[in-house]
Design a protein around this motif. Structure first.
Motif, PDB file in Angstrom:
ATOM      1  N   PHE A 707       0.843  -1.196   0.000  1.00  0.00           N
ATOM      2  CA  PHE A 707       0.000   0.000   0.000  1.00  0.00           C
ATOM      3  C   PHE A 707       0.880   1.248   0.000  1.00  0.00           C
ATOM      4  O   PHE A 707       1.913   1.303   0.676  1.00  0.00           O
ATOM      5  N   THR A 708       0.454   2.240  -0.777  1.00  0.00           N
ATOM      6  CA  THR A 708       1.067   3.579  -0.724  1.00  0.00           C
ATOM      7  C   THR A 708      -0.080   4.576  -0.589  1.00  0.00           C
ATOM      8  O   THR A 708      -0.467   5.244  -1.550  1.00  0.00           O
ATOM      9  N   PRO A 709      -0.676   4.656   0.610  1.00  0.00           N
ATOM     10  CA  PRO A 709      -1.939   5.391   0.766  1.00  0.00           C
ATOM     11  C   PRO A 709      -1.785   6.906   0.675  1.00  0.00           C
ATOM     12  O   PRO A 709      -0.824   7.483   1.155  1.00  0.00           O
ATOM     13  N   GLN A 710      -2.802   7.516   0.017  1.00  0.00           N
ATOM     14  CA  GLN A 710      -2.928   8.970  -0.065  1.00  0.00           C
ATOM     15  C   GLN A 710      -4.389   9.330   0.229  1.00  0.00           C
ATOM     16  O   GLN A 710      -5.281   8.503   0.053  1.00  0.00           O
ATOM     17  N   LEU A 711      -4.597  10.566   0.633  1.00  0.00           N
ATOM     18  CA  LEU A 711      -5.939  11.009   0.997  1.00  0.00           C
ATOM     19  C   LEU A 711      -6.314  12.236   0.174  1.00  0.00           C
ATOM     20  O   LEU A 711      -5.586  13.231   0.179  1.00  0.00           O
ATOM     21  N   PRO A 712      -7.436  12.183  -0.556  1.00  0.00           N
ATOM     22  CA  PRO A 712      -7.877  13.394  -1.257  1.00  0.00           C
ATOM     23  C   PRO A 712      -8.076  14.537  -0.261  1.00  0.00           C
ATOM     24  O   PRO A 712      -8.511  14.318   0.882  1.00  0.00           O
ATOM     25  N   GLU A 713      -7.770  15.739  -0.689  1.00  0.00           N
ATOM     26  CA  GLU A 713      -7.806  16.903   0.201  1.00  0.00           C
ATOM     27  C   GLU A 713      -9.167  17.092   0.869  1.00  0.00           C
ATOM     28  O   GLU A 713      -9.254  17.482   2.027  1.00  0.00           O
ATOM     29  N   THR A 734      -6.356   8.114   7.134  1.00  0.00           N
ATOM     30  CA  THR A 734      -6.791   9.400   7.691  1.00  0.00           C
ATOM     31  C   THR A 734      -5.724  10.447   7.395  1.00  0.00           C
ATOM     32  O   THR A 734      -4.676  10.149   6.813  1.00  0.00           O
ATOM     33  N   LYS A 735      -5.972  11.665   7.846  1.00  0.00           N
ATOM     34  CA  LYS A 735      -4.978  12.733   7.658  1.00  0.00           C
ATOM     35  C   LYS A 735      -3.700  12.442   8.448  1.00  0.00           C
ATOM     36  O   LYS A 735      -2.618  12.904   8.105  1.00  0.00           O
ATOM     37  N   GLU A 736      -3.841  11.669   9.523  1.00  0.00           N
ATOM     38  CA  GLU A 736      -2.686  11.366  10.381  1.00  0.00           C
ATOM     39  C   GLU A 736      -1.836  10.222   9.823  1.00  0.00           C
ATOM     40  O   GLU A 736      -0.678  10.066  10.179  1.00  0.00           O
ATOM     41  N   GLY A 737      -2.428   9.376   8.977  1.00  0.00           N
ATOM     42  CA  GLY A 737      -1.686   8.217   8.472  1.00  0.00           C
ATOM     43  C   GLY A 737      -2.646   7.093   8.127  1.00  0.00           C
ATOM     44  O   GLY A 737      -3.824   7.334   7.853  1.00  0.00           O
ATOM     45  N   SER A 738      -2.156   5.870   8.158  1.00  0.00           N
ATOM     46  CA  SER A 738      -3.002   4.741   7.816  1.00  0.00           C
ATOM     47  C   SER A 738      -2.884   3.650   8.875  1.00  0.00           C
ATOM     48  O   SER A 738      -1.868   3.555   9.569  1.00  0.00           O
ATOM     49  N   LEU A 759       1.335  -8.084  10.581  1.00  0.00           N
ATOM     50  CA  LEU A 759       0.017  -7.964  11.211  1.00  0.00           C
ATOM     51  C   LEU A 759      -0.338  -9.259  11.915  1.00  0.00           C
ATOM     52  O   LEU A 759      -0.167 -10.344  11.355  1.00  0.00           O
ATOM     53  N   LYS A 760      -0.837  -9.120  13.143  1.00  0.00           N
ATOM     54  CA  LYS A 760      -1.349 -10.277  13.874  1.00  0.00           C
ATOM     55  C   LYS A 760      -2.859 -10.158  13.993  1.00  0.00           C
ATOM     56  O   LYS A 760      -3.372  -9.043  14.122  1.00  0.00           O
ATOM     57  N   PRO A 761      -3.580 -11.295  13.937  1.00  0.00           N
ATOM     58  CA  PRO A 761      -5.049 -11.245  14.001  1.00  0.00           C
ATOM     59  C   PRO A 761      -5.526 -10.474  15.233  1.00  0.00           C
ATOM     60  O   PRO A 761      -5.007 -10.655  16.341  1.00  0.00           O
ATOM     61  N   GLY A 762      -6.507  -9.587  14.985  1.00  0.00           N
ATOM     62  CA  GLY A 762      -7.113  -8.848  16.093  1.00  0.00           C
ATOM     63  C   GLY A 762      -6.384  -7.577  16.452  1.00  0.00           C
ATOM     64  O   GLY A 762      -6.893  -6.754  17.219  1.00  0.00           O
ATOM     65  N   GLU A 763      -5.183  -7.377  15.918  1.00  0.00           N
ATOM     66  CA  GLU A 763      -4.429  -6.160  16.222  1.00  0.00           C
ATOM     67  C   GLU A 763      -4.645  -5.105  15.139  1.00  0.00           C
ATOM     68  O   GLU A 763      -4.858  -5.433  13.976  1.00  0.00           O
ATOM     69  N   THR A 764      -4.570  -3.849  15.555  1.00  0.00           N
ATOM     70  CA  THR A 764      -4.585  -2.754  14.590  1.00  0.00           C
ATOM     71  C   THR A 764      -3.221  -2.084  14.623  1.00  0.00           C
ATOM     72  O   THR A 764      -2.756  -1.667  15.690  1.00  0.00           O
ATOM     73  N   ILE A 765      -2.585  -2.025  13.466  1.00  0.00           N
ATOM     74  CA  ILE A 765      -1.232  -1.457  13.371  1.00  0.00           C
ATOM     75  C   ILE A 765      -1.282  -0.112  12.644  1.00  0.00           C
ATOM     76  O   ILE A 765      -1.873   0.007  11.571  1.00  0.00           O
ATOM     77  N   GLN A 766      -0.689   0.891  13.248  1.00  0.00           N
ATOM     78  CA  GLN A 766      -0.561   2.192  12.587  1.00  0.00           C
ATOM     79  C   GLN A 766       0.705   2.181  11.736  1.00  0.00           C
ATOM     80  O   GLN A 766       1.732   1.651  12.174  1.00  0.00           O
ATOM     81  N   ALA A 767       0.618   2.753  10.557  1.00  0.00           N
ATOM     82  CA  ALA A 767       1.814   2.760   9.708  1.00  0.00           C
ATOM     83  C   ALA A 767       1.986   4.129   9.055  1.00  0.00           C
ATOM     84  O   ALA A 767       1.078   4.932   9.000  1.00  0.00           O
TER      85      ALA A 767
END
Length: 767
Positions: A707-713, A734-738, A759-767
């Protein structure tokens, strides 16, 4: 000026206020379907104004003889028509002897339509003053059941506002219908049996020529002042059966009609027992009742949205657009039947005919792979394998030999049925999309079994076609492909369309590569396939010679591959210098003028850069994008999504967002001024791709999700889910990241902006 009457809403398509000029457009936009059948949003009661009546049954078609060109060798004799099926939704209303007809009413107030996409139902409500002065209020709710896909249900509630009246409600079935687009005004249906049985009615009819046997059925009940109204004796004509519920309504009183209807067809039942099958399903749904069925419908749609939703914060129009597209895709095809496919208009109109174009492989398979399980995409690929013999026949008609396969541009049963020569004979790049889909399926799912079981035979047939279709040019000292139409249909009969040549080379190389893999890993399948196809090493060496020496037109001056040999001979005036009054070109210009112009209907060279982006550098993409996009009019629904994805890759998010809006609201805002003919179903998958592959930058690289995420303005955030090899990944940007959340039992590594994330099941990872 695009239309803008659809009220922005996150979960519903809403129209407020009655305007006769937009009835046909709304009939398209508010269409409903359940994968097995569908219908335009026609009024149940009589409507004498302009309307496009349309009900459709999946897989049922008619071979309408072509009007032009059928005498040419190899030319299809017919154009397969998506058939307008017998109408079961009708409920005529008569009040004090006068028909309720919004076209003749002296006043229509509080008119509202809502297509609730979250729960899968359509509702229309209005207050009207009839010519006889009677004022009525109506609320009509309708849906096509996902669980019981042969049945739809209607609740028609009618209230009289200003006086005591006599009301007659007449639910009916009608097989005396015609297609809007019939070539010769043929009779498409033969009605064979009309049966009335108490509150039920049945019409048995079969299609002419193709002989599909169908039973259109209904059951109706009515209640006034909380008491049952019994129907009078049914009325029958040669093509119609109707019930009549007569009652007296006091001022403020309400009549409620519940109607169940639908189709049983011989694709799923014994053709001699279609009425019996209809009675069984009517018994089942009437026992559940309208409200119970509606609850089941809401749950079925909740399950679909659980996986396929894309949620957007901060931009209601963008949110409405993507959900409308996802909703219509699921209404059209649910992946439960490998005999079916995704027609470009789905169940919303008749234009284009056929149920299968290259759109399925190029645009739709990625959506279905990622939002359902891999079996759904596998069924779409199996559909093509089942048609391989027909593809070989299609090629034989054009003079190809030795098992060369040319898949049809348009088909219902594997046989070519498109009736424009420049597409039928020349738009051969469709073959490449089918091979690419096989590659794409394995790349995404990791399921190689399709290739030895079915796919390799398809790849061999396609490679044989390209080998024979190319010819050696003594002048160029390379192989060329002459007389083609690329994805850009605003150029016909050109030589060396870059995209066609490139995908031909790739198909041959991919087929040779898979032959080696199957030989090594699946010797029994390899032996079977070689025995069946009589393939030899000498033949594959000839293929390789073509692939290794394919010619590609190139301009050193511009540093780009040319769309075709003669592109630079054109007067290169950019679209920005065209007066808006001359657009869309296909409605304002002669075909001759279009063909001589530089204007591109849809991504052509850039389609190749989309499919094979790992073959080119980002700088090469930039040069080609900057050269071709200024000449692109995007008058194909399949164009903006590809450009949105590529603009995002180039970091041009403002441009990517504009292309996204165009693809997501193509029909809602009627960009191409043709929505009344039906929706652009297959391109809707491109809308999903614009977000997932464009904005989020999802790719499969070295067998892993990247993934190379971007957010429309304008957006605050967006999120979606991907089913990747039976593991569900939720992506939020989000504006803060993904962030990334994994559901399943085993961990998974992905890459975000080039960095490995475990990623481990059930966890949410910020990147």
């Amino acid at each position: 000026m695009n239309q803008d009457y659809i009220v922005p809403d996150e979960w519903s398509i809403i129209e407020e206020g009655f305007d006769k000029n937009r009835v046909k457009s709304s009939e398209s936009l508010f269409s409903i379907g359940n994968g097995a059948m569908g219908q335009r949003a026609n009024f149940e009661e009589t409507y004498s104004g302009p309307t496009f009546q349309g009900s459709y049954i999946a897989g049922v078609y008619y071979p309408d003889k072509t009007r032009v060109g059928w005498w040419k060798n190899g030319y299809p004799e017919y154009f397969a028509k998506v058939l307008n099926a017998p109408n079961w939704i009708g409920i005529d209303i008569s009040i004090d002897g006068e028909p309720l007809d919004l076209n003749t009413c002296t006043k229509v107030d509080n008119y509202r339509r809502e297509l609730n996409m979250k729960e899968g139902w359509y509702q229309r409500s209005f207050e009207a003053t009839m010519p006889n002065g009677i004022e009525v209020k109506a609320v009509v709710t309708r849906f096509l059941s996902l669980k019981y896909d042969e049945v739809g249900a209607i609740k028609y509630e009618l209230e009289v506002l200003n006086k005591d009246v006599g009301v007659a409600a007449m639910p009916y079935l009608d097989s005396g219908i015609k297609n809007e687009d019939s070539n010769w005004d043929d009779q498409f249906w033969n009605t064979t049996n009309i049966v009335a049985d108490g509150s039920r009615g049945f019409i048995e009819a079969h299609t002419m020529k193709t002989n599909f046997a169908t039973c259109t059925f209904m059951m109706a009940t009515a209640e006034a002042h909380n008491e049952q109204v019994k129907p009078s004796s049914p009325q029958k004509t040669d093509t119609k059966v109707s019930l009549t519920f007569d009652t007296a309504l006091k001022k403020g009183g309400k009549l409620t009609v519940i109607k169940y209807g639908g189709y049983t067809v011989d694709r799923n039942h014994d053709k001699n027992k279609l009425i019996e099958a209809a009675n069984e399903v009517l018994d089942k749904v009437s026992a559940i009742g309208f409200d119970g069925l509606l609850q089941t419908q809401k749950k079925a749609w909740a399950d679909i949205w659980q996986m396929s939703d894309i949620a957007i914060k901060g931009d209601v129009k963008a949110q409405q657009g993507i959900r409308f597209n996802i909703f219509q895709l699921n209404q059209t095809y649910l992946g439960t039947d490998s005999r079916l496919n995704i027609g470009p208009k789905g169940f919303t109109g008749e234009k284009y005919g056929g149920s299968t174009y290259w759109d399925t492989e190029a645009y739709c398979i990625p959506f279905y792979m990622a939002t359902k399980n891999q079996e759904v995409a596998r069924r779409l690929l199996k559909y093509r394998y089942n048609h391989l013999e027909k593809a070989i026949e299609n090629a034989q008609k054009l003079g190809f030999e030795n098992g060369a396969a040319l898949y049809p541009m348009v088909t219902m049963n594997g046989e070519e049925c498109h009736n424009e020569w420049e597409i039928t004979f020349e738009e051969i790049h469709r073959n490449g999309a089918i091979a690419f889909a096989i590659y794409n399926y394995f790349r995404f799912t990791g399921d190689y079994s399709y290739i030895p079981e079915m796919g390799l035979e398809v790849l061999i047939g396609i490679a044989r076609f390209w080998h024979q279709r190319a010819n050696f040019s003594e002048h160029k000292g390379q192989y060329v492909i002459l007389g083609v139409t690329g994805p850009n249909e605003y150029e016909n009969n050109v030589n060396n369309n870059w995209y066609t040549n490139y995908i031909a080379k790739w198909c041959i190389e991919y087929a040779i590569e898979q032959l080696e893999k199957v030989k090594e890993g699946y010797p029994d399948d390899y032996k079977r396939i070689i025995g069946k196809t009589h393939l030899t090493e000498t033949e594959t060496e000839k293929w390789k010679k073509v692939a290794d020496n394919m010619y590609f037109p190139y301009s050193k001056e511009h540093g780009v591959y040319l769309q075709q040999d003669g592109f630079l001979d054109k007067e290169l005036i950019p679209v920005s210098e065209l007066p808006k009054s001359e657009r869309p070109l296909n409605q304002k210009w002669s075909w001759d003028r279009i063909l001589r112009s530089p204007y591109i209907k849809q991504a052509d060279t850039l389609q190749g850069f989309y499919f094979f982006e790992d073959h080119f550098t980002k700088e090469e993409l930039r040069k080609h994008f900057d050269f071709y996009e200024p000449f692109t009019v995007h008058e194909s629904s399949l164009s903006p999504c590809v450009h949105s994805i590529q603009a995002a890759k180039l970091g041009r998010m403002d441009q990517a967002y504009q292309f996204y809006l165009r693809t997501s609201r193509l029909d809602l805002d009627d960009y191409n001024k043709e929505v009344e003919e039906g929706l652009h179903i297959t391109s809707m998958a491109g809308t999903w791709m614009s977000i997932v592959e464009g904005f989020a930058g999802m790719r499969i690289i070295e067998d892993k999700l990247n993934f190379t995420p971007q957010l429309p303005e304008k957006w605050e955030a967006y999120s979606f889910k991907i089913n990747f090899r039976n593991r569900i990944l939720k992506v939020t940007v989000t504006k803060e990241g993904s962030s990334y959340e994994l559901t399943g039992t085993e961990e998974m590594s992905i890459r975000v902006n080039g960095q490995r994330v475990v990623l481990k099941p059930g966890e949410t990872i910020q990147a």
